[in-house]
Motif scaffolding. Structure first.
Motif, PDB file in Angstrom:
ATOM      1  N   TYR A 131      18.860 -22.758  44.301  1.00  0.00           N
ATOM      2  CA  TYR A 131      17.545 -22.630  43.702  1.00  0.00           C
ATOM      3  C   TYR A 131      16.474 -22.495  44.777  1.00  0.00           C
ATOM      4  O   TYR A 131      16.643 -22.928  45.908  1.00  0.00           O
ATOM      5  CB  TYR A 131      17.244 -23.848  42.820  1.00  0.00           C
ATOM      6  CG  TYR A 131      18.238 -23.997  41.700  1.00  0.00           C
ATOM      7  CD1 TYR A 131      18.178 -23.182  40.583  1.00  0.00           C
ATOM      8  CD2 TYR A 131      19.250 -24.944  41.770  1.00  0.00           C
ATOM      9  CE1 TYR A 131      19.105 -23.305  39.558  1.00  0.00           C
ATOM     10  CE2 TYR A 131      20.182 -25.079  40.747  1.00  0.00           C
ATOM     11  CZ  TYR A 131      20.096 -24.244  39.644  1.00  0.00           C
ATOM     12  OH  TYR A 131      21.010 -24.362  38.643  1.00  0.00           O
ATOM     13  N   PHE A 132      15.327 -21.879  44.381  1.00  0.00           N
ATOM     14  CA  PHE A 132      14.191 -21.776  45.290  1.00  0.00           C
ATOM     15  C   PHE A 132      13.644 -23.158  45.588  1.00  0.00           C
ATOM     16  O   PHE A 132      13.597 -24.031  44.727  1.00  0.00           O
ATOM     17  CB  PHE A 132      13.074 -20.928  44.677  1.00  0.00           C
ATOM     18  CG  PHE A 132      13.320 -19.452  44.720  1.00  0.00           C
ATOM     19  CD1 PHE A 132      13.419 -18.784  45.932  1.00  0.00           C
ATOM     20  CD2 PHE A 132      13.430 -18.713  43.557  1.00  0.00           C
ATOM     21  CE1 PHE A 132      13.634 -17.430  45.973  1.00  0.00           C
ATOM     22  CE2 PHE A 132      13.635 -17.356  43.590  1.00  0.00           C
ATOM     23  CZ  PHE A 132      13.743 -16.708  44.806  1.00  0.00           C
ATOM     24  N   GLU A 133      13.213 -23.335  46.821  1.00  0.00           N
ATOM     25  CA  GLU A 133      12.519 -24.546  47.245  1.00  0.00           C
ATOM     26  C   GLU A 133      11.020 -24.264  47.234  1.00  0.00           C
ATOM     27  O   GLU A 133      10.605 -23.106  47.324  1.00  0.00           O
ATOM     28  CB  GLU A 133      12.960 -24.939  48.667  1.00  0.00           C
ATOM     29  CG  GLU A 133      14.430 -25.300  48.773  1.00  0.00           C
ATOM     30  CD  GLU A 133      14.776 -26.580  48.052  1.00  0.00           C
ATOM     31  OE1 GLU A 133      13.935 -27.501  48.024  1.00  0.00           O
ATOM     32  OE2 GLU A 133      15.890 -26.658  47.498  1.00  0.00           O
TER      33      GLU A 133
ATOM     34  N   ILE B 247       9.902 -15.005  46.790  1.00  0.00           N
ATOM     35  CA  ILE B 247      10.763 -14.233  45.898  1.00  0.00           C
ATOM     36  C   ILE B 247      10.747 -12.796  46.399  1.00  0.00           C
ATOM     37  O   ILE B 247       9.690 -12.159  46.441  1.00  0.00           O
ATOM     38  CB  ILE B 247      10.289 -14.340  44.435  1.00  0.00           C
ATOM     39  CG1 ILE B 247      10.337 -15.795  43.984  1.00  0.00           C
ATOM     40  CG2 ILE B 247      11.134 -13.457  43.528  1.00  0.00           C
ATOM     41  CD1 ILE B 247       9.787 -16.036  42.602  1.00  0.00           C
TER      42      ILE B 247
ATOM     43  N   ASP C 294       9.061 -21.076  49.005  1.00  0.00           N
ATOM     44  CA  ASP C 294       9.940 -19.922  49.244  1.00  0.00           C
ATOM     45  C   ASP C 294       9.292 -18.644  48.720  1.00  0.00           C
ATOM     46  O   ASP C 294       8.420 -18.676  47.860  1.00  0.00           O
ATOM     47  CB  ASP C 294      11.292 -20.112  48.557  1.00  0.00           C
ATOM     48  CG  ASP C 294      12.204 -21.071  49.307  1.00  0.00           C
ATOM     49  OD1 ASP C 294      11.862 -21.460  50.446  1.00  0.00           O
ATOM     50  OD2 ASP C 294      13.253 -21.436  48.750  1.00  0.00           O
TER      51      ASP C 294
ATOM     52  N   ASP D  22      17.783 -18.668  43.266  1.00  0.00           N
ATOM     53  CA  ASP D  22      17.220 -17.965  44.418  1.00  0.00           C
ATOM     54  C   ASP D  22      17.502 -16.462  44.441  1.00  0.00           C
ATOM     55  O   ASP D  22      17.068 -15.781  45.364  1.00  0.00           O
ATOM     56  CB  ASP D  22      17.643 -18.623  45.724  1.00  0.00           C
ATOM     57  CG  ASP D  22      19.122 -18.492  46.011  1.00  0.00           C
ATOM     58  OD1 ASP D  22      19.857 -17.924  45.182  1.00  0.00           O
ATOM     59  OD2 ASP D  22      19.550 -18.976  47.077  1.00  0.00           O
ATOM     60  N   ASP D  23      18.187 -15.929  43.446  1.00  0.00           N
ATOM     61  CA  ASP D  23      18.347 -14.475  43.348  1.00  0.00           C
ATOM     62  C   ASP D  23      17.556 -13.919  42.163  1.00  0.00           C
ATOM     63  O   ASP D  23      17.808 -12.818  41.692  1.00  0.00           O
ATOM     64  CB  ASP D  23      19.821 -14.086  43.240  1.00  0.00           C
ATOM     65  CG  ASP D  23      20.507 -14.659  42.012  1.00  0.00           C
ATOM     66  OD1 ASP D  23      19.947 -15.570  41.381  1.00  0.00           O
ATOM     67  OD2 ASP D  23      21.619 -14.188  41.696  1.00  0.00           O
TER      68      ASP D  23
ATOM     69  N   LEU E 253       5.638 -20.803  44.651  1.00  0.00           N
ATOM     70  CA  LEU E 253       6.482 -19.750  45.202  1.00  0.00           C
ATOM     71  C   LEU E 253       5.586 -18.561  45.502  1.00  0.00           C
ATOM     72  O   LEU E 253       4.547 -18.383  44.870  1.00  0.00           O
ATOM     73  CB  LEU E 253       7.565 -19.339  44.197  1.00  0.00           C
ATOM     74  CG  LEU E 253       8.548 -20.426  43.759  1.00  0.00           C
ATOM     75  CD1 LEU E 253       9.423 -19.920  42.617  1.00  0.00           C
ATOM     76  CD2 LEU E 253       9.408 -20.853  44.934  1.00  0.00           C
TER      77      LEU E 253
END
Length: 154
Positions: free
Chosen positions: A119-121, A126, A124, A92-93, A40
């Protein structure tokens, strides 16, 4: 001939111990090739105290590490890439913060999980980050005060 055998055995023991230290150090720093993780990215205003290899923690547990850092010349922010274990799904937040282990301890990157069901892939970015806080500047504000506070009081 007996001297040569004892020298060969002593040399083999030294090489085995050195190899053991290298493997232990690789395991300790997370440099082992068999780890399953995803990356990430994030951008920090100030990334003081962290470097490549710094721990990434969630609830105090190491779940990854910082894999790269570079200055973005367009935004003057520290672009950072972290790796997180594949077994950890990050909402994802969520936010990233640079936290300190104490007054004399080192810094680490902390994942502050959000409540999103998504959810983050891998790959991605942040968006929500909090850079490091300078202890010296905090102490200067406390000790010296702020002139704007004095002017507001008058």
């Amino acid at each position: 001939m007996a001297e040569n055998k004892s020298e060969i055995i002593a040399g083999a023991v030294v090489v085995a111990v050195a190899l053991g230290f290298v493997l232990y150090a690789g395991k300790l720093t997370g440099a082992s090739a068999g780890t399953d993780s995803y990356e990430l990215t994030a951008s920090f205003r100030s990334a003081d105290g962290i470097t490549v290899g710094t721990d990434v923690r969630l609830a105090g547990v190491k779940v990854g590490r910082v894999t790269s850092m570079a200055l973005d010349p367009a935004t003057y922010r520290a672009g950072t890439t972290i790796s997180v274990a594949k077994t950890i799904e990050v909402p994802d937040d969520s936010a990233l913060a640079i936290s300190s282990e104490g007054l004399l301890g080192g810094n680490y990157v902390e994942i502050l999980p959000g409540g999103s069901p998504m959810y983050f892939e891998p790959g991605d970015q942040i968006e929500f980050t909090q850079g490091s806080i300078s202890l010296v500047s905090l102490l200067m504000k406390f000790v010296g005060g702020d002139d704007s506070d004095k002017a507001a009081a008058e």
